[in-house]
Design a protein around this motif. Sequence first.
Motif, PDB file in Angstrom:
ATOM      1  N   GLN A   4      10.014  -3.611  -4.678  1.00 40.85           N
ATOM      2  CA  GLN A   4       8.200  -3.589  -3.917  1.00 40.85           C
ATOM      3  C   GLN A   4       9.440  -3.103  -2.720  1.00 40.85           C
ATOM      4  N   ALA A   5      10.042  -4.037  -2.081  1.00 44.65           N
ATOM      5  CA  ALA A   5      10.416  -4.095  -0.770  1.00 44.65           C
ATOM      6  C   ALA A   5      11.459  -2.665  -0.326  1.00 44.65           C
ATOM      7  N   ARG A  17      10.374   0.073  -2.045  1.00 40.83           N
ATOM      8  CA  ARG A  17       9.180   0.942  -1.941  1.00 40.83           C
ATOM      9  C   ARG A  17       8.631   1.165  -0.586  1.00 40.83           C
ATOM     10  N   SER A  18       8.611  -0.309  -0.255  1.00 38.38           N
ATOM     11  CA  SER A  18       7.727  -0.676   1.701  1.00 38.38           C
ATOM     12  C   SER A  18       9.155  -0.424   2.487  1.00 38.38           C
ATOM     13  N   ARG A  35      12.035  -2.073   3.010  1.00 42.32           N
ATOM     14  CA  ARG A  35      11.973  -3.866   3.370  1.00 42.32           C
ATOM     15  C   ARG A  35      13.765  -4.275   3.251  1.00 42.32           C
ATOM     16  N   THR A  39       8.689   2.705  -8.857  1.00 43.10           N
ATOM     17  CA  THR A  39       7.728   3.574  -8.008  1.00 43.10           C
ATOM     18  C   THR A  39       8.028   4.740  -7.313  1.00 43.10           C
TER      19      THR A  39
END
Length: 216
Positions: free
Chosen positions: A81-82, A84-85, A87, A127
Amino acid sequence: MLAVFDMDGTLLDGDSTAVWLWERVKQSPVRLLAALAVLPVALPMVALPSTRRAGASVLLWIATAGLSERQLAASCERFAQALRSGRNSLTWKAQALSVLEDHAQAGDRIVVVTAAPTCLAKALLDTLDRPVELLGTSLKPVLGGWVADIHCRHQRKCQALAQAGHGARWTYAYTDSLDDLPLLRAAERPVIVKGGKAAERKLLRAGLQNARAAAW
């Protein structure tokens, strides 16, 4: 047709396992001290094919000691998720995703075969929301942490593909490394995703007359 992709350095612009492990290690002073203590021995081991699995397992164990299987999966999911965003330091290669999409649109079967842990690779590939099959390195619990079980690299990638029912030959293979030479040799249209004359010379020296180098 079957299109086989490596992940790290091919679809991604870096080493997902290394970045994930470093993210975990630096969050804990104890893990960080332990990792720094073993790095002088572990890094040379990782650099050599014959000791790569053992060296990687040492670092993997330090980063995952104390994690249950559920917690391990959750750590991989947070890392994905990091990505994907935006980060963390990894990104998907735009050209690679374009080629992958072309194969999907053509109706080709797509398999990503990677030395990264399966749990990590699955979280990352999820993702993308694309129909791909995954074959990766399995992990096993040892003394409260996790280490590599069957390391999916070099010839083992071909064995994994055969065991998954894909046979011994495929139409396309994409990778950034000649460590995947068995994968390339089994492809009708092998591609090493490093452009330039140096990459082309390496392919010729490896006897891959039908291969091409692509700048991704």
